[in-house]
Scaffold this active site. Sequence first.
Site, PDB file in Angstrom:
ATOM      1  N   ASN A 195       1.136  -1.216  -0.079  1.00  0.00           N
ATOM      2  CA  ASN A 195      -0.011  -0.063   0.028  1.00  0.00           C
ATOM      3  C   ASN A 195       1.100   1.178   0.041  1.00  0.00           C
ATOM      4  OD1 ASN A 195       0.882   0.408   2.573  1.00  0.00           O
ATOM      5  ND2 ASN A 195      -0.872  -0.889   3.544  1.00  0.00           N
ATOM      6  N   SER A 197       1.672   3.589   2.468  1.00  0.00           N
ATOM      7  CA  SER A 197       2.234   4.115   3.264  1.00  0.00           C
ATOM      8  C   SER A 197       3.494   2.888   3.659  1.00  0.00           C
ATOM      9  CB  SER A 197       1.743   3.545   4.693  1.00  0.00           C
ATOM     10  OG  SER A 197       0.688   2.936   4.665  1.00  0.00           O
ATOM     11  N   GLU A 198       3.130   1.471   2.983  1.00  0.00           N
ATOM     12  CA  GLU A 198       4.220   1.022   2.621  1.00  0.00           C
ATOM     13  C   GLU A 198       5.471   0.679   1.377  1.00  0.00           C
ATOM     14  OE1 GLU A 198       2.252  -3.213   4.177  1.00  0.00           O
ATOM     15  OE2 GLU A 198       1.449  -2.721   2.031  1.00  0.00           O
ATOM     16  N   ASP A 264      -5.672  -8.368   1.128  1.00  0.00           N
ATOM     17  CA  ASP A 264      -5.801  -9.913   1.306  1.00  0.00           C
ATOM     18  C   ASP A 264      -6.810  -9.910  -0.417  1.00  0.00           C
ATOM     19  OD1 ASP A 264      -4.736 -10.331   3.104  1.00  0.00           O
ATOM     20  OD2 ASP A 264      -6.292 -10.726   4.558  1.00  0.00           O
TER      21      ASP A 264
END
EC number: 2.7.1.167
Length: 477
Positions: A195, A197-198, A264
Site C-alpha cells: 500500500n 504507506s508501505e 488480501d
Amino acid sequence: MKVNLPAFERAGVMVVGDVMLDRYWYGPTCRISPEAPVPVVKVNTVEERPGGAANVAMNIASLGANARLVGLTGIDDAARALSKTLAEVNVKCDFVSVPTHPTITKLRVLSRNQQLIRLDFEEGFEGVDPQPLHERINQALGSIGALVLSDYAKGALTSVQTMISLARQAGVPVLIDPKGTDFERYRGATLLTPNLSEFEAVAGKCKSEDELVERGMKLIADYDLSALLVTRSEQGMTLLQPNKAPLHMPTQAQEVYDVTGAGDTVIGVLAATLAAGNTLEEACYFANAAAGVVVGKLGTSTVSPIELENAVRGRADTGFGVMTEEELRQAVASARKRGEKVVMTNGVFDILHAGHVSYLANARKLGDRLIVAVNSDASTKRLKGDSRPVNPLEQRMIVLGALESVDWVVSFEEDTPQRLIAGILPDLLVKGGDYKPEEIAGSEEVWANGGEVMVLNFEDGCSTTNIIKKIQTESEK
C-alpha cells in the site's frame, strides 16, 4: 463492448503465509463499567473468520478458483476452527502444526458498528523449520498458475528467497503482499503489492505521481521485480512495469466502512486472474473493482463472482460504462427522454494523466452526460505511429469508464469519429487543444442538428508524449 470475468474455475493458486483467525464479538453498549471508565458491551453475537493468508485463500476460493493454503498453526481450537471454516468454502488446507505455539488469533469487540478494542493472541513462529513449507510448495508447483506469499511478519515466511526460487524455476509467478521495509527479502518476485504507506516507508515520501513512478521504477530495478502495484486508497492503484507506461486506476469504492483485509482481496483476485490466463493489466482491473466492493463491508470479507461482475459491469447494466455503438444510441435516446444534455468528446487517451482527468471533468460539467469516443488500436497506430498505443483499446476504455466524470465509453475504427458523431448527434461536442471549432470532426453535423461545438484547454505540463519520453530516458540510464 462487454468485459467477461476470467475463467476462475480453471485457475489454481497456492497461498503460503501467516495464517490467523479473526474473532468478532458484537453487542450493544448501554453503560459505563463501575470498575473502570470503559464501556460495557453485552455480547450477543460471535463470529469467526479466517484472517491473514487464510483470508487471501478465502478470496481466491470465493471466486470459484482452486485455492490451496499452507501455513503454520498450533494444535488448538483456533486451528480446528480455521480448518473447518475453510473446508466449508472449498479451500484445501495443508497446515504445518507446531505444538509449542498457539494459532495466531485476533479478537475484536464491536458495538454500534465501531471497533472498541482488539486483543491479539500470538507468539511469533520465527525459528520454526521452514522445510515442510518448501516441500508443500514443491508438491503443488505442477498444478498451480500462481503462488501468493502473504507476509504479516509472524514467522511463516522466514525463507522467502527459497520459495521464490522454487516457483520461478517452475515458471510459476510469485505475488507478494509485503511487510516491513526490507524489500531485499522479496528480490526476484513477479509482483509486489504494497500500500502507499508501505511503499513510501521504503522509497521515501512522494510529492507527486511522477515522483511515485520514478521511485517505483527504481525499486523494480533494485530488487529485480517484474512489476510493482501500489494500492493508494482513495487514489486507486498504480501498476508499474519495466519499459511500460504506468497504469493509474481510479478507485471504484462507493462507500468505505472497513479496510480490514482489503489488501488480501486485492492480491487474491490478482493471483486468481493471472492463474486463469489473463494479463497483469486485466488482473489489476478486476482487483481494483473487487477492492471497491470489499471496503464497503465490515470486517475481513470476500467478493463473489456475482459481486465482482456487478462491480465490473454495474455501470453498463444501469445504462453506463463501456458500450457498443448500438447500446450507446439506446442510452442516449433514454437520456434525451429524461431531458438530459449530452456532451461528447474523443481522443486516444493512451496513458491517462492528470491533464486528461481535469479535461474530462470540465467537459462533464457542461452537461448531464459525457460520452468519450476512443480511437481503436489500428486508428491510433495510423494517427500516432507504429509505437502506439502503449495501452491496448480494452484497457484504455476500462480506465476511462472507471472515471466518475465519464458516463459512456465507445470505440471507433476510423481516423476520425465523424461517422460516430453523426450517428449520436450530441447536444455539445467538445475537443481539447488548439483547434478551431470548424476543424473538429463532426462539428458540421452537430451544428446542423442545432447543437454546440466548443474547444477546451488542456492542463499545462501534461503530455502523453512527454511521459513516454521520460520512461524511455529512465530505462536507458
